[in-house]
Design a protein around this motif. Structure first.
Motif, PDB file in Angstrom:
ATOM      1  N   THR A  72       0.882  -1.185   0.132  1.00 14.03           N
ATOM      2  CA  THR A  72       0.036   0.016   0.017  1.00 14.03           C
ATOM      3  C   THR A  72       0.768   1.318  -0.200  1.00 14.03           C
ATOM      4  N   VAL A  73       0.626   2.185  -0.780  1.00 12.54           N
ATOM      5  CA  VAL A  73       1.331   3.452  -1.009  1.00 12.54           C
ATOM      6  C   VAL A  73       0.217   4.615  -0.229  1.00 12.54           C
ATOM      7  N   GLN A  74       0.766   5.193   0.661  1.00 12.96           N
ATOM      8  CA  GLN A  74       0.002   6.170   1.285  1.00 12.96           C
ATOM      9  C   GLN A  74       0.974   7.517   1.410  1.00 12.96           C
ATOM     10  N   ALA A  75       0.189   8.676   1.056  1.00  8.39           N
ATOM     11  CA  ALA A  75       0.618  10.029   1.062  1.00  8.39           C
ATOM     12  C   ALA A  75       0.835  10.485   2.755  1.00  8.39           C
ATOM     13  N   ASN A  76       0.050   9.966   3.443  1.00 10.18           N
ATOM     14  CA  ASN A  76       0.099  10.282   4.982  1.00 10.18           C
ATOM     15  C   ASN A  76       0.502   9.271   5.530  1.00 10.18           C
ATOM     16  N   PRO A  77       1.526   9.539   6.343  1.00  6.52           N
ATOM     17  CA  PRO A  77       2.452   8.383   7.162  1.00  6.52           C
ATOM     18  C   PRO A  77       1.566   7.739   8.058  1.00  6.52           C
ATOM     19  N   TRP A  78       0.487   8.456   8.827  1.00  9.05           N
ATOM     20  CA  TRP A  78      -0.546   7.868   9.747  1.00  9.05           C
ATOM     21  C   TRP A  78      -1.346   6.729   9.102  1.00  9.05           C
ATOM     22  N   ASN A  79      -1.293   6.786   7.882  1.00 10.62           N
ATOM     23  CA  ASN A  79      -2.426   5.873   7.210  1.00 10.62           C
ATOM     24  C   ASN A  79      -1.446   4.731   6.803  1.00 10.62           C
ATOM     25  N   ALA A  80      -0.271   4.704   6.956  1.00  7.79           N
ATOM     26  CA  ALA A  80       0.879   3.548   6.766  1.00  7.79           C
ATOM     27  C   ALA A  80       0.474   2.140   7.396  1.00  7.79           C
ATOM     28  N   ASP A  81       0.962   0.809   6.845  1.00  7.59           N
ATOM     29  CA  ASP A  81       0.610  -0.139   7.353  1.00  7.59           C
ATOM     30  C   ASP A  81       1.223  -0.243   8.819  1.00  7.59           C
ATOM     31  N   LEU A  82       0.026  -0.550   9.988  1.00  5.09           N
ATOM     32  CA  LEU A  82       0.538  -0.788  11.042  1.00  5.09           C
ATOM     33  C   LEU A  82       1.167  -2.338  11.301  1.00  5.09           C
ATOM     34  N   VAL A  83       2.518  -2.431  11.639  1.00  2.00           N
ATOM     35  CA  VAL A  83       3.134  -3.950  11.655  1.00  2.00           C
ATOM     36  C   VAL A  83       2.893  -4.318  13.233  1.00  2.00           C
ATOM     37  N   MET A  84       3.310  -3.515  14.221  1.00  5.32           N
ATOM     38  CA  MET A  84       3.112  -4.374  15.445  1.00  5.32           C
ATOM     39  C   MET A  84       3.077  -2.974  16.389  1.00  5.32           C
ATOM     40  N   GLY A  85       2.502  -3.207  17.630  1.00  4.02           N
ATOM     41  CA  GLY A  85       2.934  -1.889  18.591  1.00  4.02           C
ATOM     42  C   GLY A  85       2.661  -2.483  20.107  1.00  4.02           C
ATOM     43  N   HIS A  88       3.996   1.688  24.346  1.00  2.00           N
ATOM     44  CA  HIS A  88       5.166   2.459  24.301  1.00  2.00           C
ATOM     45  C   HIS A  88       5.682   2.658  23.053  1.00  2.00           C
ATOM     46  N   LEU A  89       5.319   1.933  21.949  1.00  2.00           N
ATOM     47  CA  LEU A  89       5.741   2.172  20.548  1.00  2.00           C
ATOM     48  C   LEU A  89       4.752   1.635  19.686  1.00  2.00           C
ATOM     49  N   GLN A  90       4.969   2.278  18.358  1.00  2.00           N
ATOM     50  CA  GLN A  90       4.275   1.942  17.118  1.00  2.00           C
ATOM     51  C   GLN A  90       5.283   1.543  16.014  1.00  2.00           C
ATOM     52  N   MET A  91       5.175   0.789  15.412  1.00  2.00           N
ATOM     53  CA  MET A  91       5.843   0.338  13.979  1.00  2.00           C
ATOM     54  C   MET A  91       5.055   0.417  12.923  1.00  2.00           C
ATOM     55  N   ARG A  92       5.187   0.899  11.692  1.00  2.00           N
ATOM     56  CA  ARG A  92       4.320   1.018  10.522  1.00  2.00           C
ATOM     57  C   ARG A  92       5.387   0.927   9.655  1.00  2.00           C
ATOM     58  N   TYR A  93       4.991   0.413   8.366  1.00  2.00           N
ATOM     59  CA  TYR A  93       5.807   0.158   7.078  1.00  2.00           C
ATOM     60  C   TYR A  93       5.184   0.960   5.985  1.00  2.00           C
ATOM     61  N   TRP A  94       6.131   2.217   5.776  1.00  2.00           N
ATOM     62  CA  TRP A  94       5.418   3.355   4.907  1.00  2.00           C
ATOM     63  C   TRP A  94       5.964   3.625   3.507  1.00  2.00           C
ATOM     64  N   ARG A  95       5.206   3.276   2.605  1.00  2.00           N
ATOM     65  CA  ARG A  95       5.590   3.667   1.045  1.00  2.00           C
ATOM     66  C   ARG A  95       5.118   4.897   0.559  1.00  2.00           C
ATOM     67  N   LEU A  96       6.008   5.795   0.144  1.00  2.00           N
ATOM     68  CA  LEU A  96       5.604   6.838  -0.393  1.00  2.00           C
ATOM     69  C   LEU A  96       6.416   7.005  -2.075  1.00  2.00           C
ATOM     70  N   ASP A  97       5.674   7.359  -2.893  1.00  2.00           N
ATOM     71  CA  ASP A  97       5.789   7.400  -4.253  1.00  2.00           C
ATOM     72  C   ASP A  97       5.818   8.967  -4.860  1.00  2.00           C
ATOM     73  N   LYS A  98       5.238  10.046  -4.159  1.00  2.00           N
ATOM     74  CA  LYS A  98       5.344  11.288  -4.562  1.00  2.00           C
ATOM     75  C   LYS A  98       5.452  12.298  -3.438  1.00  2.00           C
ATOM     76  N   ALA A  99       5.449  13.514  -3.751  1.00  2.00           N
ATOM     77  CA  ALA A  99       5.553  14.475  -2.760  1.00  2.00           C
ATOM     78  C   ALA A  99       4.486  14.530  -1.596  1.00  2.00           C
ATOM     79  N   MET A 100       4.557  14.488  -0.362  1.00  2.00           N
ATOM     80  CA  MET A 100       3.330  14.506   0.449  1.00  2.00           C
ATOM     81  C   MET A 100       2.622  15.722   0.349  1.00  2.00           C
ATOM     82  N   PRO A 101       1.442  15.772  -0.104  1.00  2.00           N
ATOM     83  CA  PRO A 101       0.428  16.967  -0.219  1.00  2.00           C
ATOM     84  C   PRO A 101       0.282  17.809   0.865  1.00  2.00           C
TER      85      PRO A 101
END
Length: 382
Positions: A72-85, A88-101
């Motif tokens: 999944t490509v997401q312009a907003n990092p908070w919508n990136a795939d949640l992997v675990m958490g 005290h922590l959250q881990m996301r895997y974030w794909r971005l292919d163009k400038a954040m709007p």
């Protein structure tokens, strides 16, 4: 309250006097310790490998995830795939292919981005900073920021919820160990930063308590003309890390700590020579996972202590079981021939149990728990 451990130093039965050195012939060492690898410990010498299980059922089974399959490509990092958490922590895997709007701001905690692939520019309150594959970007809580990729960018995002990232205590080796703080780059108020300032409408997506709010401005709020202080976004690449090494003793993973928080640490494994002393272990020792959950993200190279692992994968070793090198890696290291590691990986050790998010079909490698089976059992199964 300071910890006052029970004072004890005992040797029982047939045992070596030094951990990880001169093991009794035909034995396999297993370590159990407190506080990860910092507190009291005991080293046991076993006749069999502690990981030679034939079946393993239940929630503490080791797991392996292929994050490359989270496409999944997401312009907003908070919508990136949640992997675990956890709390005290959250881990996301974030794909971005163009400038954040729009801009992002994390009001839940500091943000650490490890750039797995891609390059481009970071614009934030502090100015402009280029990034490339292998960079760590530490973004303090409350900072407004956005990425503008020159090439599609994939990153592992680690949030320190209600906490911040610091450098670890380097103790006897001093403040220049692993990397000199002078290697930490900060953003600049340069021409590129000034050129992106405009009077267009800009929105800021603010994450607080895992809920999003949007603040809209009739101008670009990244409009600073200067700043001063001792708080900033910082950048360092794994290639600038100089790992602690000993040719006569296998150092524990804690020696490779890069960032620390109150409840977890982030370590970086980079290429290094293997131990050359024939009396010393030449690979990770078998150890109990009792005070910390262990997560490793594999970035680059050949992961000699793990089988069937490639870049972009992540392993999860929950608290409660003994683990260590896989049989193929154990045989390769003990029989010699290999003189150095060729791997780059990010390890997150957390004191608190971690919850893995629900994954799409095919992301989890279900056979991972069986990869410790003795080689003869693997061959028989095949």
């Amino acid at each position: 309250m300071a910890k006052n451990w029970i004072p004890l130093r005992q040797v029982e039965g047939t045992a070596s006097r030094q951990a990880h050195v001169r093991l009794p012939e035909g034995t396999y060492e297993r370590e159990i310790s407190k506080e990860g690898f910092f507190g009291p410990s005991a080293q046991f010498h076993h006749r069999h490998k502690p990981t030679d299980w034939v079946e393993f059922d239940g929630p503490i089974r080791p797991r392996a995830l292929d994050l490359n399959k989270l496409a999944t490509v997401q312009a907003n990092p908070w919508n990136a795939d949640l992997v675990m958490g956890n709390n005290h922590l959250q881990m996301r895997y974030w794909r971005l292919d163009k400038a954040m709007p729009e801009l992002a701001r994390n009001s839940d905690g500091d943000q650490l981005l490890f750039i797995h692939e891609g390059n481009g520019a970071l614009f934030c309150d502090y100015g402009h900073l280029d990034y490339a594959g292998g960079d760590y970007l530490v973004i303090p809580r409350g900072t407004m920021w956005r990425l503008e990729p020159a090439k599609p960018t994939t990153s592992l995002m680690i949030e320190a919820t209600n906490d911040h990232f610091t450098l670890p205590d380097k103790g006897l080796v001093g403040r220049h160990a692993i990397f000199d703080p002078a290697m930490l780059d900060t953003p600049r108020i340069d021409e590129a930063f000034l050129a992106q300032q405009d009077e267009r409408t800009w929105r800021v997506s603010v994450k607080r308590r895992n809920a999003l709010s949007t603040v809209t401005y009739p101008f670009n709020p990244l409009d600073a003309i200067g700043w001063h202080g001792d708080l900033s976004v910082v950048r360092i690449n794994w290639r600038d890390l100089r790992p602690l090494m000993s040719h006569r003793f296998h150092l524990p993973p804690s020696a490779h700590t890069t960032w620390a928080t109150g409840r977890f640490v982030v370590c970086t494994f980079v290429p290094r020579p293997l131990e050359s002393d024939p009396e010393a272990l030449r690979l990770p020792f078998f150890h109990n996972n009792d005070d910390f959950e262990e997560v490793i993200f594999y970035h680059k190279g050949s992961f000699f202590s793990r089988d069937n692992i490639h870049p972009g994968m992540m392993t999860v070793h929950p608290t409660g079981f003994t683990h260590g090198p896989h049989p193929k890696a154990f045989n390769a290291a003990t029989k010699g021939g290999k003189t150095e590691t060729d791997e780059v990986a990010v390890m997150i050790d957390t004191r608190d149990a971690i919850d893995v998010a629900a994954m799409p079909a095919g992301v989890e490698f279900e056979g991972y728990v069986k990869s410790w089976r003795p080689q003869e059992m693997k061959q028989a199964a095949e």
